[in-house]
Write a protein that holds these residues in place. Sequence first.
Motif, PDB file in Angstrom:
ATOM      1  N   VAL A   1       7.975  17.107  -4.123  1.00 37.07           N
ATOM      2  CA  VAL A   1       8.328  16.799  -2.739  1.00 37.07           C
ATOM      3  C   VAL A   1       9.541  17.601  -2.287  1.00 37.07           C
ATOM      4  CG1 VAL A   1       9.130  14.976  -1.195  1.00 37.07           C
ATOM      5  CG2 VAL A   1       7.304  14.508  -2.853  1.00 37.07           C
ATOM      6  N   GLN A   2      10.557  17.694  -3.164  1.00 33.03           N
ATOM      7  CA  GLN A   2      11.774  18.409  -2.791  1.00 33.03           C
ATOM      8  C   GLN A   2      11.516  19.898  -2.546  1.00 33.03           C
ATOM      9  OE1 GLN A   2      11.308  16.545  -5.434  1.00 33.03           O
ATOM     10  NE2 GLN A   2      12.738  14.799  -5.340  1.00 33.03           N
ATOM     11  N   GLN A   3      10.568  20.458  -3.278  1.00 33.44           N
ATOM     12  CA  GLN A   3      10.277  21.891  -3.154  1.00 33.44           C
ATOM     13  C   GLN A   3       9.556  22.212  -1.843  1.00 33.44           C
ATOM     14  OE1 GLN A   3       8.288  23.516  -6.582  1.00 33.44           O
ATOM     15  NE2 GLN A   3       7.868  25.472  -5.599  1.00 33.44           N
ATOM     16  N   HIS A   4       8.847  21.242  -1.293  1.00 32.88           N
ATOM     17  CA  HIS A   4       8.093  21.460  -0.057  1.00 32.88           C
ATOM     18  C   HIS A   4       8.579  20.501   1.040  1.00 32.88           C
ATOM     19  CE1 HIS A   4       5.254  24.195  -2.008  1.00 32.88           C
ATOM     20  NE2 HIS A   4       5.269  23.366  -3.031  1.00 32.88           N
ATOM     21  N   ALA A   5       9.885  20.348   1.104  1.00 36.13           N
ATOM     22  CA  ALA A   5      10.471  19.439   2.095  1.00 36.13           C
ATOM     23  C   ALA A   5      10.142  19.870   3.519  1.00 36.13           C
ATOM     24  CB  ALA A   5      11.990  19.376   1.891  1.00 36.13           C
ATOM     25  N   PHE A   6      10.010  21.180   3.745  1.00 33.80           N
ATOM     26  CA  PHE A   6       9.714  21.694   5.078  1.00 33.80           C
ATOM     27  C   PHE A   6       8.370  21.163   5.577  1.00 33.80           C
ATOM     28  CE2 PHE A   6       8.032  25.159   7.838  1.00 33.80           C
ATOM     29  CZ  PHE A   6       8.975  25.062   8.847  1.00 33.80           C
ATOM     30  N   VAL A   7       7.377  21.144   4.687  1.00 32.94           N
ATOM     31  CA  VAL A   7       6.055  20.642   5.061  1.00 32.94           C
ATOM     32  C   VAL A   7       6.112  19.141   5.318  1.00 32.94           C
ATOM     33  CG1 VAL A   7       3.677  20.303   4.285  1.00 32.94           C
ATOM     34  CG2 VAL A   7       4.844  22.456   3.824  1.00 32.94           C
ATOM     35  N   TRP A   8       6.805  18.393   4.447  1.00 30.87           N
ATOM     36  CA  TRP A   8       6.879  16.943   4.621  1.00 30.87           C
ATOM     37  C   TRP A   8       7.616  16.575   5.903  1.00 30.87           C
ATOM     38  CZ3 TRP A   8       3.801  13.859   2.184  1.00 30.87           C
ATOM     39  CH2 TRP A   8       3.321  14.202   0.901  1.00 30.87           C
ATOM     40  N   ASP A   9       8.680  17.281   6.214  1.00 33.11           N
ATOM     41  CA  ASP A   9       9.415  17.000   7.456  1.00 33.11           C
ATOM     42  C   ASP A   9       8.533  17.249   8.675  1.00 33.11           C
ATOM     43  OD1 ASP A   9      11.624  16.348   5.988  1.00 33.11           O
ATOM     44  OD2 ASP A   9      12.630  18.273   6.243  1.00 33.11           O
ATOM     45  N   TYR A  10       7.789  18.362   8.628  1.00 32.64           N
ATOM     46  CA  TYR A  10       6.898  18.656   9.751  1.00 32.64           C
ATOM     47  C   TYR A  10       5.792  17.613   9.836  1.00 32.64           C
ATOM     48  CZ  TYR A  10       3.505  20.898  12.785  1.00 32.64           C
ATOM     49  OH  TYR A  10       2.628  21.142  13.806  1.00 32.64           O
ATOM     50  N   TRP A  11       5.245  17.209   8.696  1.00 32.06           N
ATOM     51  CA  TRP A  11       4.168  16.216   8.700  1.00 32.06           C
ATOM     52  C   TRP A  11       4.655  14.895   9.301  1.00 32.06           C
ATOM     53  CZ3 TRP A  11       0.782  14.957   3.759  1.00 32.06           C
ATOM     54  CH2 TRP A  11      -0.373  14.277   4.178  1.00 32.06           C
ATOM     55  N   LYS A  12       5.888  14.521   8.993  1.00 28.16           N
ATOM     56  CA  LYS A  12       6.455  13.295   9.556  1.00 28.16           C
ATOM     57  C   LYS A  12       6.537  13.391  11.086  1.00 28.16           C
ATOM     58  CE  LYS A  12      10.601  10.404   9.427  1.00 28.16           C
ATOM     59  NZ  LYS A  12      11.953  10.231   8.816  1.00 28.16           N
ATOM     60  N   LYS A  13       7.062  14.515  11.576  1.00 27.57           N
ATOM     61  CA  LYS A  13       7.161  14.713  13.029  1.00 27.57           C
ATOM     62  C   LYS A  13       5.779  14.770  13.665  1.00 27.57           C
ATOM     63  CE  LYS A  13      11.459  17.342  12.559  1.00 27.57           C
ATOM     64  NZ  LYS A  13      12.091  18.688  12.683  1.00 27.57           N
ATOM     65  N   PHE A  14       4.836  15.362  12.941  1.00 28.15           N
ATOM     66  CA  PHE A  14       3.460  15.456  13.429  1.00 28.15           C
ATOM     67  C   PHE A  14       2.869  14.062  13.644  1.00 28.15           C
ATOM     68  CE2 PHE A  14      -1.071  15.440  12.450  1.00 28.15           C
ATOM     69  CZ  PHE A  14      -1.568  16.435  13.276  1.00 28.15           C
ATOM     70  N   GLU A  15       3.044  13.182  12.658  1.00 26.76           N
ATOM     71  CA  GLU A  15       2.471  11.832  12.767  1.00 26.76           C
ATOM     72  C   GLU A  15       3.173  11.020  13.850  1.00 26.76           C
ATOM     73  OE1 GLU A  15      -0.178  11.076  11.592  1.00 26.76           O
ATOM     74  OE2 GLU A  15      -0.512  12.395   9.889  1.00 26.76           O
ATOM     75  N   LEU A  16       4.485  11.219  14.004  1.00 23.05           N
ATOM     76  CA  LEU A  16       5.190  10.501  15.058  1.00 23.05           C
ATOM     77  C   LEU A  16       4.726  10.951  16.441  1.00 23.05           C
ATOM     78  CD1 LEU A  16       8.827  10.504  13.613  1.00 23.05           C
ATOM     79  CD2 LEU A  16       7.270   8.555  13.789  1.00 23.05           C
ATOM     80  N   LYS A  17       4.301  12.193  16.549  1.00 24.53           N
ATOM     81  CA  LYS A  17       3.889  12.734  17.847  1.00 24.53           C
ATOM     82  C   LYS A  17       2.408  12.507  18.128  1.00 24.53           C
ATOM     83  CE  LYS A  17       4.183  16.938  20.652  1.00 24.53           C
ATOM     84  NZ  LYS A  17       4.656  18.350  20.714  1.00 24.53           N
ATOM     85  N   TYR A  18       1.558  12.699  17.116  1.00 26.14           N
ATOM     86  CA  TYR A  18       0.115  12.664  17.346  1.00 26.14           C
ATOM     87  C   TYR A  18      -0.590  11.498  16.642  1.00 26.14           C
ATOM     88  CZ  TYR A  18       0.974  17.516  18.763  1.00 26.14           C
ATOM     89  OH  TYR A  18       1.455  18.638  19.366  1.00 26.14           O
ATOM     90  N   GLY A  19       0.078  10.863  15.687  1.00 24.26           N
ATOM     91  CA  GLY A  19      -0.594   9.865  14.868  1.00 24.26           C
ATOM     92  C   GLY A  19      -0.367   8.444  15.340  1.00 24.26           C
ATOM     93  N   ASN A  20      -0.655   7.522  14.440  1.00 21.27           N
ATOM     94  CA  ASN A  20      -0.445   6.098  14.704  1.00 21.27           C
ATOM     95  C   ASN A  20       0.131   5.455  13.453  1.00 21.27           C
ATOM     96  OD1 ASN A  20      -2.701   5.649  12.925  1.00 21.27           O
ATOM     97  ND2 ASN A  20      -4.070   6.013  14.671  1.00 21.27           N
ATOM     98  N   LYS A  21       0.201   4.145  13.464  1.00 25.90           N
ATOM     99  CA  LYS A  21       0.808   3.440  12.330  1.00 25.90           C
ATOM    100  C   LYS A  21       0.056   3.708  11.025  1.00 25.90           C
ATOM    101  CE  LYS A  21       2.346  -1.185  10.970  1.00 25.90           C
ATOM    102  NZ  LYS A  21       2.458  -2.605  11.419  1.00 25.90           N
ATOM    103  N   GLU A  22      -1.253   3.726  11.083  1.00 19.66           N
ATOM    104  CA  GLU A  22      -2.046   3.903   9.869  1.00 19.66           C
ATOM    105  C   GLU A  22      -1.914   5.323   9.304  1.00 19.66           C
ATOM    106  OE1 GLU A  22      -3.540   1.587   8.112  1.00 19.66           O
ATOM    107  OE2 GLU A  22      -2.665   0.209   9.568  1.00 19.66           O
ATOM    108  N   THR A  23      -1.949   6.299  10.179  1.00 13.76           N
ATOM    109  CA  THR A  23      -1.824   7.680   9.681  1.00 13.76           C
ATOM    110  C   THR A  23      -0.431   7.934   9.120  1.00 13.76           C
ATOM    111  OG1 THR A  23      -1.229   8.488  11.898  1.00 13.76           O
ATOM    112  CG2 THR A  23      -3.559   8.551  11.279  1.00 13.76           C
TER     113      THR A  23
END
Length: 337
Positions: free
Chosen positions: A259-281
């Motif tokens: 996770v630490q090595q690909h923090a950039f992807v995880w941070d973007y994925w978090k922002k992605f779900e907050l913008k386009y996703g819902n509670k389940e995603t």
Amino acid sequence: LQHLITNYFNNNLILNNYYSTLDFVPAQVILPLKSFSLWDRLLQIYEVYKPLEETNALYEDVITLKVAKPSTFVTFAALNRENTAKWISILNKAFMTFSSSKSVLLELYEIFLPQLQTRLNPRTSVCDCETIRDCFETLLTQLEKHKVDCVDYYLRYARFESSLGNYRKSIGILYRGTISKNVDVMKSKWKLWEQLLAIAEENLGVEQVRSYFKESLMTLPNSLLDSIVVRYAEYEVNAFQQYDKARAILQFGAECGPVQQHAFVWDYWKKFELKYGNKETFKSMLRMKRIVGDKFVVDTQAFSRLENNVEFVSSGIQTGSAAPKDKSDTMEIELDI
């Protein structure tokens, strides 16, 4: 000096014997012929007192004698800057003369290549355009023989073609670089893919762009995928609103390492779900993060017990899990959103 030229230079047998070592050549004969300082002094005299035609002839003699230095070609080209055809001919001779010297070759190209692109007009002249292309192709061929990392020259070549509107040619050049053995995979290849994908997104069809994205993900090391993964996901969302496909891409990139090595992807994925996703995603993303975190945990106690390894006392204190686990279901995540 005139005596030297008249009596010795035209005698090709002396030079042939010297280079082939078939016959003895007296030092008093060959040393003046091979003296860099003597020829430099003679060239300076000709430049001041002789017509350009005679000076050019002397430069040609010096090149034939193999006593021309890199600076000799630079000066020779400067004297003929008004004659473009002659100037290009001098460049080609310089590149051929020093083709076996990597450092000198790089210096010459750094001097002459920008001048070549400035002097010629590839937008209006097909001949000028082909001349610059030939120079780039010769450069890449020569540098690949020396196993030099050519990434900067692939990028320059591609920019040249893009400036003329030849975007497919530019993409082809960049792709050549991505499969070249002389472009460092860990340090340089990702630069070519970044540029290739940027041009492809603006100028190619959907399937071609996707194929390039997929190939880049398969080609590059996992440690260098983050920016490509995020760009691919953004492309699917911005161009086609393919949110599920974007999530699959982000999951692929996130599972490529700790996770630490690909923090950039995880941070973007978090922002992605907050913008386009819902509670389940969002919860699904957190579960995946936990799974990946556990997957790449190293059990130091088990590893230290392997043959030829050293076991530290502290490694036996806990079993190497990422965090203490309770008896509850760790996959159940409560969110207060």
